[in-house]
Every structure is written in C-alpha cells, then in structure tokens.
Design a protein around this motif. Structure first.
Motif, short mmCIF file in Angstrom:
data_model
loop_
_atom_site.label_atom_id
_atom_site.label_comp_id
_atom_site.label_asym_id
_atom_site.label_seq_id
_atom_site.Cartn_x
_atom_site.Cartn_y
_atom_site.Cartn_z
N MET A 24 53.04 14.12 -16.22
CA MET A 24 52.48 13.39 -15.08
C MET A 24 51.93 12.03 -15.47
SD MET A 24 52.64 14.83 -12.21
CE MET A 24 51.34 13.98 -11.31
N MET A 25 51.61 11.86 -16.75
CA MET A 25 51.06 10.57 -17.19
C MET A 25 52.07 9.45 -17.05
SD MET A 25 49.24 11.95 -20.64
CE MET A 25 48.51 10.39 -21.09
N ARG A 27 53.66 7.88 -14.98
CA ARG A 27 53.80 7.47 -13.58
C ARG A 27 54.62 6.18 -13.48
NH1 ARG A 27 51.55 4.01 -9.83
NH2 ARG A 27 51.16 4.87 -7.76
N PRO A 28 55.65 6.16 -12.61
CA PRO A 28 56.42 4.93 -12.45
C PRO A 28 55.54 3.85 -11.81
CG PRO A 28 57.52 6.81 -11.40
CD PRO A 28 56.13 7.24 -11.75
N ILE A 35 61.48 5.53 -4.08
CA ILE A 35 61.07 6.86 -3.65
C ILE A 35 61.69 7.95 -4.52
CG2 ILE A 35 61.33 8.52 -1.76
CD1 ILE A 35 60.79 6.18 0.17
N PHE A 38 59.94 8.26 -7.87
CA PHE A 38 58.62 8.87 -7.67
C PHE A 38 58.74 10.35 -7.35
CE2 PHE A 38 56.41 4.90 -7.87
CZ PHE A 38 55.08 5.23 -8.07
N HIS A 39 59.74 10.67 -6.54
CA HIS A 39 59.94 12.06 -6.15
C HIS A 39 60.25 12.91 -7.38
CE1 HIS A 39 62.08 15.55 -4.48
NE2 HIS A 39 61.27 15.38 -3.45
N TRP A 41 59.50 12.27 -10.44
CA TRP A 41 58.31 12.31 -11.30
C TRP A 41 57.26 13.28 -10.76
CZ3 TRP A 41 53.64 10.17 -9.26
CH2 TRP A 41 52.54 10.25 -10.13
N LEU A 42 57.06 13.26 -9.45
CA LEU A 42 55.97 14.06 -8.88
C LEU A 42 56.31 15.54 -8.77
CD1 LEU A 42 53.10 13.95 -7.69
CD2 LEU A 42 54.14 13.64 -5.44
N TYR A 43 57.57 15.83 -8.46
CA TYR A 43 57.89 17.23 -8.11
C TYR A 43 58.70 17.99 -9.14
CZ TYR A 43 56.11 16.06 -3.49
OH TYR A 43 55.31 15.68 -2.46
N GLU C 676 49.21 11.17 -4.49
CA GLU C 676 50.51 10.59 -4.83
C GLU C 676 51.60 11.02 -3.85
OE1 GLU C 676 51.26 8.21 -6.67
OE2 GLU C 676 50.11 8.15 -8.53
N TYR C 712 40.66 9.72 -14.03
CA TYR C 712 42.07 9.89 -14.39
C TYR C 712 42.78 8.54 -14.31
CZ TYR C 712 46.82 11.76 -14.38
OH TYR C 712 48.14 12.03 -14.68
N VAL C 716 43.96 7.42 -17.87
CA VAL C 716 45.33 7.87 -18.09
C VAL C 716 46.35 6.91 -17.50
CG1 VAL C 716 46.95 9.77 -17.74
CG2 VAL C 716 44.52 10.26 -18.10
N LEU C 717 46.16 6.50 -16.26
CA LEU C 717 47.20 5.69 -15.60
C LEU C 717 47.13 4.23 -16.03
CD1 LEU C 717 47.16 7.23 -12.00
CD2 LEU C 717 48.68 7.76 -13.92
N ASP C 855 50.84 -1.94 -5.68
CA ASP C 855 51.06 -0.55 -6.09
C ASP C 855 49.74 0.20 -5.99
OD1 ASP C 855 51.94 1.81 -7.17
OD2 ASP C 855 51.88 1.11 -9.25
N VAL C 860 54.08 4.70 -2.49
CA VAL C 860 55.54 4.83 -2.46
C VAL C 860 55.95 6.06 -1.65
CG1 VAL C 860 57.59 5.24 -3.86
CG2 VAL C 860 55.88 3.56 -4.60
N LEU C 861 55.36 7.20 -1.97
CA LEU C 861 55.83 8.42 -1.31
C LEU C 861 55.33 8.55 0.13
CD1 LEU C 861 55.85 10.93 -4.29
CD2 LEU C 861 57.76 9.73 -3.25
N ARG C 864 58.22 7.90 2.66
CA ARG C 864 59.40 8.77 2.78
C ARG C 864 59.82 8.89 4.23
NH1 ARG C 864 57.65 13.90 -0.69
NH2 ARG C 864 55.58 13.17 -0.05
#
Lengths: 94, 187, 970
Positions: A24-25, A27-28, A35, A38-39, A41-43, C676, C712, C716-717, C855, C860-861, C864
C-alpha cells in the motif's frame, strides 16, 4: 504478539493498530496515474500464506508507522523497520 | 476589559487533589507547564544546540531528563515534551518559541493532560496491575507511552519510589479512580 | 461418622478443624483439605450425577483433570457452577451442592436416562430430533438442555471484583513439581528473573502425593525446603494457586491467580481472581502427567478412581477412600499405589493386566461394593469399596499444542509427548516431557533451565542433583476390557462409552476430529484430560491402525475453565470504560443536564428547565432560543490537531479533497476528507493561525482515526514533507456561540474588537478573555451568526459561566447535542448518518469541492464512472406533505404507487428531526437522482414499523433554513 520496535525495542502488539499489506505504500501519483492504476493498487493484493510485509501503527506508543515482516502461518516476525525509512528507500519524498 | 477567568484543575477543583492510600501517595500536579517541541525536517542539529544552550533537556528515546528549570522527555521521533514551572511559564509557547525560532514546531500541551505523581514504596506492585511496563527493571528516567484501563498515558519512572503519569485531561477522574482502586487492592 | 475414613499422615493441619456443608449436611475437615478429600474423609464418595445418563459419580482424580466431581460451590450470588471438588480448597463455612440431580443426589428422577441408554447413544440428537425442523429450537433443544447438562448460573450479579496485571520475566516455569522446582532453583541461583506458577495451593506437585524420597528426605519435605529457598530469592516470584491457561505468541502466557477462592469472602478491597499477562523470554513446561483409566464394564461407580489419586488421598490428605481396596493396573506405577496403601494398613488386591488379570464388572448403585475379576479364565467377585485403576500416565502436553503443534507418540511410555514445533521459546521438562521418574524430572528440569538461560546469555550452573528414584516405566498398554456389553466409560464427563466409540467407527466417523464431534469425547469442562487418549486408542484398536496413525486432537486455551468475570476484570458496569468529561461538565451537572455517551465522552444532550417534562420541550426551546437570540454549546469534543511545518499547506492539500493552499493566515475553511476509494470519511474546519501553523478540527468520532491517517500521510506517503502533528483536543475548551446576538454577547467577553470588519466571516485568530489567552473562529454549524471561542481547558468552566452571565440580557441558553442535531439538519449539513462510509462528495451534493487540479487522497477513485452516475444518490431534504406526517430515519423512498420491492427502492432517510421552525418533522436522505426530484412527491415507507408506516413527502433542498446563508454572514 511482540513487535520489536526499531527505536523502542519489544512492545506488545496490543499497542499497535494494523493496517495491511506494505504494498500500500507504493501509492501512485494522482496527477499522473489514472483510475485503472489506482484501482489495481488499492484493491489487488496478494494474501500470502507465509512471509508478509505489513503496516502497523504504534498508536499507544511513539506514533511510528512500521513495516513488519511477519509469517502469517507462524506469526514469526523476522524484520521490523520504520515505514518512513522504507518509504524513502522506495523513492517517496514529498 | 472583562474580569479574568479562574482556573479549575483537571479533577474539576480549585486546588489540586492528593490521595493517600496505604503506602501510596497520589498527587495531582497543577504547577507544571508543558509544551511539545518537534524538530522541523533537517533541522535536528539546530534544535539540539538551541536546546542545550537554553538548558532544555531533549533526551533520547524512552528517556526523561530533568534540568534546573526545564525537564524533557522523548515522545516520538524528533519530538519531545518539555516541562517548566507553570508560575514562570504559564504561556510556555511564548517562552520556548524564541529559543528554537523556525527550527522547531512548538505547541502548548499544558491543559491537554492531567499529571499525577505517585510516590511510595513498592511502586512496582502498583504498576504491574496498571499497565504493561516492567517498572521493577526499568532504569530511573525511563519514560514511555502506555495504556491504563484503555487510557493512553505517559509514565515516567523517577526512582523506584516516585513516578509521574500524564493522562488525557478529560478522563482525569477515570484515571484517578483506576489508580485509587488499584492501590486499595494492594493494601 | 465424623471423618471415619481419615487415617494417619498427610499434609493437613489437624489442629485446624473446618466445618462445611455438602447438599445441606454438615461435615468437618482440616486446613489443607480439598472439598473432595474432606468429603472422602467423611466417607462420602457420591458427589454428582453424570451429564447424560445421570449416573451416580464420585471423584475420578485428585486434581484439575477431574471429570465427575463438579459441584455448585458457595451459595447466593457467589455460587459458582462446575467447580471441581478435587481442587476446591476447603475453608470454614464452605457450602457446596451437587449438580444435575433432581430431586436429590441419591434419588435422581432423570436416572431413567440410564435405562434408556440404548436410545441415547452417540449421535442420537442428530438422528432422533431431525423432524420437523421447527421443533428443534422450540421443543427438543430446551428439553435436552434441561435434562443433560452441568451446573446452573445464579443469574445474579457477581458481587466479587477481578483485575488483571502484567508480569515480565526471563524464565516462566509452569508447574512446581520436582521438574519445576529443579528448573526454578537452577535459574534462580543463576540470577535470572523467574516466575514459578502452580495451579495447586501448595507447591511440590506429585511429591506431595508420594512416599518417595528425594535426597534422603520425604519428597514432600524436600519440596517444601526448596520452596523456602526460592521464596528467599528476590529474583524469583512464586505464584501458587495460579494456572497458566494458555500460550500466546512470542512468549506471552495467560495466567489466572485465584487470590481469594480459598476464603469464604474476599478480604475488603481484594479481588477474587487476577488475570495475568506474563511476558517471558523463555518458558519451561513442567506440568507433570495425568493418569488415564482403563475402560471396563461399570467403571464409573463412586469409589472407582485413578490409582494415583487413591494414593494421593492417602499420602497427601490422610484419607482412605476405602478400607478394602483393589488396584487394576497395566504398569508398575499401579503397584506403587498398592504398596503405599498396604503401608497404611489397608487391604489391597492387585489385578495386573500384564498377568492376564482384568476387572470385568463392578457393582454398587451409589458406590462401589464389589468388583468381578477374570483371571486367566477364572471369574471371581470380591467385595471392596475402592478400586484404583491405572492405564498409564499421559504427559500434560496441552500447552505445547496451543500453537497447533501435534504431540508425538512415545512407544516406551505408551503416551504422547510434546511435538517438536511447539510454541517458540517453550520447552518441556519432567513428566510433561515424558521423563516420568523423579530423577528424570529433577534432571530435565535442571537441563531445560540451563538451556533456556543459555539462549539468553545467562550462565546457569548444574548443581549436583539430590538422590531420587529413577524407575523405568514398565507398562504393557491395555486400553479396554473386551467382551462386555459396552457400558464401559471412556470419557466420564460426557458419558462417552466404549459402545459409542464403536458406533462412531461403524458409521465411519473414524478420524479423531470426527470421533470428537460425533461422540462429544473430550469436550466440556475437563476437555478430555482423562478420556481423550483412551478414546483414540480404542478407535485405533477398532480400525486396526496404530495410535500414531490414528493421531490425536490438539488442545486450545484455556487449560482449565476460566470464569467470565476474570476475563472481564474491572471492565464492567460503570467501569466498563473510562469517561471523558467536557470542560463545562460540572456546570452542566449543576443545570441538571441530561448526558449522552459519545464514544467515551459524556456530552450534554439537552438541559431541561423547570417544568419541562418531555425532552422535545427542552430541545425545541434550545433551538428556538438560539435562532432567536443566542445559544452556547460545548464543542470541545471535536478533534483538534495542531499542524505545523514549512510543508503544512501542501500537506493539507494532500489530505483534504478541496483546496487549502490558498487559505490566508487568519482565516478558516471547511474541508472534506476522502478515503482512497473516494468516499467521504470526515469533515471539519481548519484555520491558518500563521504562515506555517494550522489547527484542524475533526468530527468527535473520527479524531483518533484522522490523526492516525495524517501520521500515515506524513511518514509513509510523503516522508520528506516538513510537517509536525500533535493533538490539542483536550488542551482547549471550545464553545460555539451562535445566534443573531452571538457577536453582542462575545463583545462583552472578548477583550478585542470583533466587529464584522475586524473579524469577518470565516476569520480566525488569537484573542484574550479577561487577559487569558484564547482563540476565536467565526464558523457556524447551526447556520446562525456563530463563533467558536477557545481558552486553555482549565478556564473552560469559568468561561461557560462568564458567557452565561454576559448572555443574561440576551436570554442566552446552553444547548445540547440534540438541538445541535436539529439545527444542522435544518441547514442540511452532513454528519455521522450521512458520513456512512459509502457516500461520495457528489452523493452529498459537495461534488464540486473535490479539486481535480491537485493530487489528494481519494481524488482519483472518486471519479470512477459508477460514482459519477447522474442518477446516483443525492442528498435531499424531506418534508411531510401534511404537516402532521411522521418521518422515521431509515425509511425508504418509494414512488407513489410503487410496490415496496427492492427494484423500486429510491433510497433512504438518513437523519430525521422535528424542526420547531417549520413545525413539522424534517429529514435528510439519499435519493436516487435526488437533485432532479426536488419539488416532487414520494412516499417514505418504514417496513419495520407495525403497522407499516407510510408518509407522503415532498422532496426539497436539504437547506431548509436560510438557504442563502444570510444569517451567518450577518
């Protein structure tokens, strides 16, 4: 479980909050990735029976995020790193 | 200008409270000002030298150090809590900020916490019923975050017979209750 | 018949006579007795009725493995069911009653089950009570539960208290028999931090029950001397009456210390039991071994006992269970019972299976009267009142299995020993490891302690061991006596017989796991400590497999039963969790406020005035008074996070969906936080107090989560961002002052100019109140001209009093969370019910706030395709068409005339309040394509109400009140 905190030494896992896979670190960047990326990466993550790198937060401690390498079958913890160090080594910055 | 305001302690009284339970003495402290000092990125050395010059101890991880005026304990990487007498440092940020300038972020913490000093022989027996801290084997000056009855606290071992607990101010009464009940169960 | 079976010797204090009652009858025993030993001393062998067949039962054992002698201990609210008489320490005034018998232990009506045994075999529930299905819950189960079972709960509140604690050591030693004592002496003398825990009230383990000598002393005396030496070592903690209940990860063990169970009532302030969490670097299991029975016809009568137990009662407690004794054994240890009892002057007949002798039946309805013996073809019946049975000893491997390690079969001792892959850091010693002699225990205890400490870099010496017996285990396995009718008990607690195991085998439930579930072998309070290995050995025999091929079930924590109160500790009733009090709590209490729990916080829900009898009167008044003039609300509970650093602005742009970089110093802004996945999870205002200094507010509920996520993000990010965080939630007492007269009121209190020009809408900055430092924010949740004023928390109580005093001329009131909720719904602000984790900013009508020019987390998500559906849910306001129409949160939207089926579902009402302004119920809701349906009518349907509630509603803008926001800019 006992997590051997890189700064504070052995601490009970009850002091920590678990997040999930350390992947998870990675992150794009939202300004360049779309999308789909990200999708993904997240899921989409592995769920290994064995060694797993995962994120733990020392909430009732020094508030460090840690990357813990733990065997999901035996709970053996073979490595604990500060997530910030790992993130920087991955090339994350601002 | 309107009339000034009068303060209450974390336990809701005009004056700090003391409880004596067998060999244990629990003192609410109302006379200590507290601020967090966090080093800005890349300015750790400046912070260390400014602190040293001003006599503000900024010890290593899990440590508490007392100086003539200031005391300090480590709370997180590059972050400390600094104690000073309330009488002279009521507005502790205004005093400490000039010492560090833009090298550190300073935040007032005095009223975020209730402070109890616990004195007595055999404090280890009390601590082992309160939280997961190996008090008997800890060195003097050990400072750690821990949990007492679901309440996040800082515990500082001064000597085998003296410790300080900082707990969230809003749960001061629950924290005192936990200390009292536990102390009473050891009589 | 006072202590008619008490004989000489034993480790009881005959100078202390204790009176106790069992089933209403008075008896006497001595200090050092258990309830079982004292009852046996009084000639009482019958102590209970069995689980299923209601067979008369007495104790099988003299320890914690006991399956039969379970009693109700104590009376009234302190009564505890299923207490093992074999470990209940006798105290003066002890009261116990037998269980599972009605009307009495000697005449139990349900003993009829025993006659019906043909029908009540394994699996009978599954076969008999299958049809009709509805009967199971309503008829069969209640009847079975009443007939079969263990003790009963009092249903009264437990008057005792319990607590917990944390211990740390280098070496934890589990069990204080010869192996544990030897390990403890070795480690203690080496200076290691040692905890020695034993479930018994007296340490020494099996040495207390034997006549064996150690180092030329009686074993029990040697043990007592070692305990004295250990007690003098400051680095050794002795914990008698303490059971290690489980091995958890990385050297953590759970332990239950019975602090006060040996007293009639705990001493003042003392707990009954303590649950310890022991952090050990290494551990040695020296838990000994448990004897196992042999299955033969009617082997469950009171008076039939494990041979080692018979000898323990004689040696430790000075009790002859019977005067004429038989011993049935397949190993040399059984012979030890015979010789010990003979030495006590008892008449003993040995039936040695290794010589072709076996017990084929017994008699005596309420207690053993005779045994029938077959010896090389010859059958004879002898009168006796006690029968000791020894089928060999099983090492107590339980704890080594807690991490799924499987025990392995050791042919030489015909028993399972710990497997290789047990809990890391735990090794076994003594009988638990299969070293069944006293010398073996002393030697392995010492060796395992030395090895464990060597791992830790602590050198321990191997002192010369005292002289002790080292007899080999001479056993020839015999599990059951063939040829009977099958009424041979294997698991006495669950009434599992030889016949049941045979039936399981016939029906192909041959795996050990199936055998357990099908027959209930090894379940309930004793977890098969005496019956398990016997059961699977019988199955091995029936299937023609070896025992290792058959395998064994493994054990889970707890080792012995644990009271629920012990696990709860102090966390019960009012002390279930701590309370957090707001700075105005004391003042609110004086006003008679009604408090509501919000997480750990206690907040004023409403503050009734004299004469108000219904909460709505108070809430309506608070809302109207605020909108008419001015109201004050304690908002300290909102999370406050101090954010500083040269990258603080950039950081806020990452964590908030809307823009923050453009926020000027001295101003605040409403911000929306996404996950996210694009869903909104929190909101609040953030003020810029300086170039590099902000204070963020979060919702009360999410204060901790937001802080965690911010850490976090910064660690981390974006690890190079110069951002420092600290919570200041409790550092500042913060009050909302809202209403048309808010400024006028504050002008009387604040030392500075706060005119609209000096302190415009969304302004933020430092002020003073009577010279006390404070902060002022011009923000509004109520839709009124409103401010939030903060002072250091110690002045919070004084500030609310001052505000009320200054507000007297404006009829200022304090409002609680209910009025707050009414006003926010009237303004269409989202809160917890709308921030439900599955709603996006677009759903909330806040889609435009999500900036796509930067960002941020969730940006981003959130874009959708499905989330941008123009016909997706939108936040709407809901009003009943008829003013008296009732609304209920959770009701669903249906078009007029549409059937209440899922295909027609239009969404739901999230929050409902009564609006005193509009004089009717109003609600917020998520409605599909809601923004296109403003002005239309629908039905709000609550299918859960009886009768179904249907209200004709009008869909309106969620901004019921002052939609243009003129009031808050006033």
């Amino acid at each position: 479980m006992i997590i051997n905190h890189p700064i504070l030494g052995p601490r009970d896992s009850q002091e920590f909050v678990y997040l999930g896979a350390a992947e998870m670190m990675n992150r794009p960047d939202g300004m360049s990735a779309g999308i789909e990326e990200f999708h993904e990466w997240l899921y989409h993550r592995d769920n290994p029976a064995g060694e797993h790198r995962e994120l733990w937060y020392h909430e009732q401690g020094d508030r460090s995020w840690l990357v813990v390498t733990r065997n999901t079958l035996t709970h053996e913890i073979s490595r604990v790193e500060l997530a910030r160090d790992v993130a920087k080594a991955m090339g994350r910055s601002k | 200008m309107a009339d000034t305001l009068h303060a209450l302690t974390a336990l809701g009284q005009a004056a700090p409270q003391t409880r004596v339970i067998g060999p244990y003495r629990i003192e609410e402290r109302f006379d200590v000002a507290l601020a967090s000092v966090a080093s800005r990125r890349g300015r750790e050395a400046e912070v260390a030298s400014a602190a040293a010059a001003a006599g503000i101890p900024l010890p290593g991880p899990a440590r508490f150090t007392a100086g003539p005026l200031y005391a300090g304990f480590w709370v997180a990487p590059e972050m400390w809590f600094v104690e000073a007498p309330f009488a002279s440092h009521e507005d502790i940020v205004a005093v400490v900020k000039p010492i560090f300038g833009e090298a550190a972020s300073i935040t007032e913490q005095t009223d975020a916490w209730v402070r109890f000093d616990v004195l007595g022989t055999n404090l280890a027996a009390l601590v082992e019923k309160l939280c997961n801290v190996d008090f008997a084997r800890a060195a003097d000056g050990y400072a750690t975050r821990t949990v007492i009855e679901h309440m996040g606290c800082y515990l500082i071992r001064h000597t085998s017979g003296a410790l300080t607990i900082y707990g969230g101010r809003s749960s001061a009464q629950s924290l005192l209750h936990a200390l009292e009940v536990t102390a009473a169960s050891l009589l | 018949m006072s202590q008619s079976n008490r004989i000489s010797g034993g480790q009881i204090d005959r100078s202390k006579t204790l009176s106790f009652r069992f089933d209403g009858k008075s008896y006497q025993g001595h200090a050092g007795d258990t309830l079982a030993s004292a009852l046996l001393a009084n000639g009482v062998r019958l102590m209970g009725r069995s689980f299923k067949y209601h067979r008369p039962r007495g104790p099988l054992s003299a320890g914690s493995e006991e399956p039969n002698a379970l009693v109700h201990l104590r009376s009234g609210a302190r009564q505890e069911p299923n207490t093992r008489a074999t470990v209940a320490e006798l105290f003066d005034g002890l009261e116990a009653r037998s269980q599972n018998a009605w009307p009495s232990l000697k005449f139990d009506a349900l003993a009829i089950n025993d006659r019906l045994n043909t029908f009540l075999t394994a699996g009978f529930y599954y076969k008999t009570f299958m049809w009709p299905a509805a009967f199971w819950e309503k008829l069969y189960e209640p009847i079975i539960r009443k007939a079969a079972g263990l003790g009963a709960l009092t249903r009264q509140e437990d008057p005792d208290s319990y607590d917990k604690g944390f211990l740390h050591c280098d070496l934890l030693i589990i069990g204080a028999g010869p192996a544990g004592l030897s390990a403890a002496l070795t480690a203690g003398r080496a200076g290691a931090q040692v905890i020695l825990a034993d479930e018994d009230f007296r340490m020494g383990g099996r040495l207390k029950a034997e006549t064996l000598e150690v180092g030329g002393q009686a074993g029990a005396d040697w043990a007592a001397a070692q305990v004295l030496e250990l007690a003098a070592m400051p680095n050794v903690r002795l914990m008698p009456r303490t059971t290690i209940i489980g091995a958890f990860d990385h050297g953590i063990y759970g332990a239950v210390e019975r602090v006060s169970d040996h007293l009639a009532v705990p001493m003042k302030g003392k707990v009954r039991q303590t649950l310890w969490r022991i952090y050990s670097r290494r551990a040695v299991l020296a838990g000994g071994a448990t004897e196992r029975p042999i299955a033969f016809e009617n082997n469950d009568r009171p008076g039939v006992m494990l041979a080692g137990a018979l000898r323990a009662y004689a040696n430790r407690w000075g009790v002859a269970v019977g005067r004429k004794v038989a011993v049935f054994t397949n190993n040399d240890d059984g012979l030890r019972t015979a010789s010990d009892l003979r030495a006590k002057g008892l008449e003993v007949r040995v039936i040695d299976a290794r010589k072709g002798e076996e017990v084929i039946d017994t008699s005596g309805r309420l207690g053993l009267k005779s045994v029938t013996i077959r010896s090389n073809g010859k059958v004879e019946t002898i009168a006796c009142d006690a029968l000791g049975v020894s089928g060999g000893w099983n090492p107590n491997v339980n704890i080594t299995s807690h991490h799924r390690s499987r025990p392995v079969w050791e042919e030489a001792i015909a028993a399972f020993v710990p497997g290789e892959d047990g809990p890391v850091g735990l090794t076994a010693a003594g009988a638990a490891a299969g070293a069944l002699s006293t010398h073996g225990a002393l030697a392995t205890g010492q060796a395992q302690a030395i090895a464990a400490l060597a791992d830790l870099g602590i050198a321990a010496k191997a002192d010369a061991l005292p002289q002790a017996e080292d007899a080999p285990v001479a056993i020839s396995p015999k599990w059951y006596v063939a040829g009977g009718k099958g009424r041979a008990w294997i698991d006495q607690q669950n009434d599992v017989t030889l016949k049941d195991v045979k039936l399981a085998q016939q029906e192909n439930f041959t795996s050990v796991e199936h055998l357990k579930r099908y027959t209930t072998l090894g379940m309930a309070t004793d977890q098969g400590k005496t019956g398990n290995v016997l059961g699977l050995a019988v199955m091995a025999g029936l299937t023609g497999k070896t025992i290792p091929e058959t395998g064994t079930t493994i054990y889970r924590p707890p080792y012995t039963p644990v009271a629920m109160g012990t696990l709860a500790g102090r966390s019960r009733g009012k002390e279930f969790k701590p309370f957090r009090l707001t700075p105005s709590h004391k003042w609110a209490e004086e006003q008679g406020a009604v408090f509501v729990e919000v997480g750990m916080w206690l907040r004023s829900q409403w503050l009734p005035k004299a004469g108000e009898t219904h909460w709505r009167e108070s809430v309506d008044r608070e809302v109207l008074a605020t909108r008419k003039s001015v109201g004050i609300c304690d908002v300290t509970t909102l999370g406050k996070i101090d954010i500083q650093g040269t990258d603080a602005a950039a950081f806020l742009d990452k964590v908030y969906a809307n823009n923050f970089a453009s926020l000027a110093v001295g101003k605040c802004r409403y911000g929306l936080m996404l996950r996210e996945d694009g869903m909104v999870y929190d909101d609040g205002t953030t003020a810029r107090l300086g170039e590099n200094e902000y204070v963020m507010t979060t919702t009360t509920a999410n204060a901790v989560l937001v802080f965690r996520n911010l850490e976090y993000a910064r660690q981390v990010l974006w690890p190079d961002m110069d951002v420092q965080l600290i919570s200041t939630t409790e550092a500042w007492a913060q009050f909302s002052v809202a209403g048309p007269n808010a400024r006028k009121l504050l002008e009387k209190v604040v030392d500075q100019d706060i005119s609209d020009a000096a302190f415009p809408y969304m302004g933020a900055g430092a002020i003073t109140v009577g010279g006390i430092r404070g902060r002022l924010f011009r923000i509004s949740f109520s839709g009124e001209l409103a401010y939030e004023i903060a002072v250091p928390t110690r002045y919070g109580d004084a500030l609310v009093r001052k505000l009320m005093e200054a507000g007297r001329e404006f009829d200022a009131i304090v409002y609680g969370t209910e009025a707050l909720g009414v006003m926010r719904v009237e303004k269409g602000h989202v809160a917890g019910n709308e921030l439900n984790g599955q709603s996006s900013a677009l759903n909330m009508g806040l889609g435009k706030m999500v900036s796509k020019k930067k960002d941020s987390i969730g940006m981003v998500l959130s874009q959708r395709e499905a989330l941008l559906d123009p016909n997706g849910y939108r936040l709407v306001g809901v009003k009943p068409v008829h003013k008296d129409g009732k609304l209920t949160a959770g009701s669903h939207f249906l078009a007029i005339g549409a059937a209440p089926v899922i295909e027609n579902d239009g969404g739901w009402l999230t929050s409902k309040v009564y609006s005193p302004h509009l004089g009717c119920d109003i609600a917020l809701g998520y409605l599909k394509a809601g923004d296109q349906k403003i002005g239309t009518q629908m039905r709000a349907v609550n299918l859960l109400a009886k009768p179904v509630q249907e209200t004709l509603v009008e869909i309106v803008s969620p901004h019921f009140f002052d939609p243009e926001g003129e009031r808050l800019r006033g």
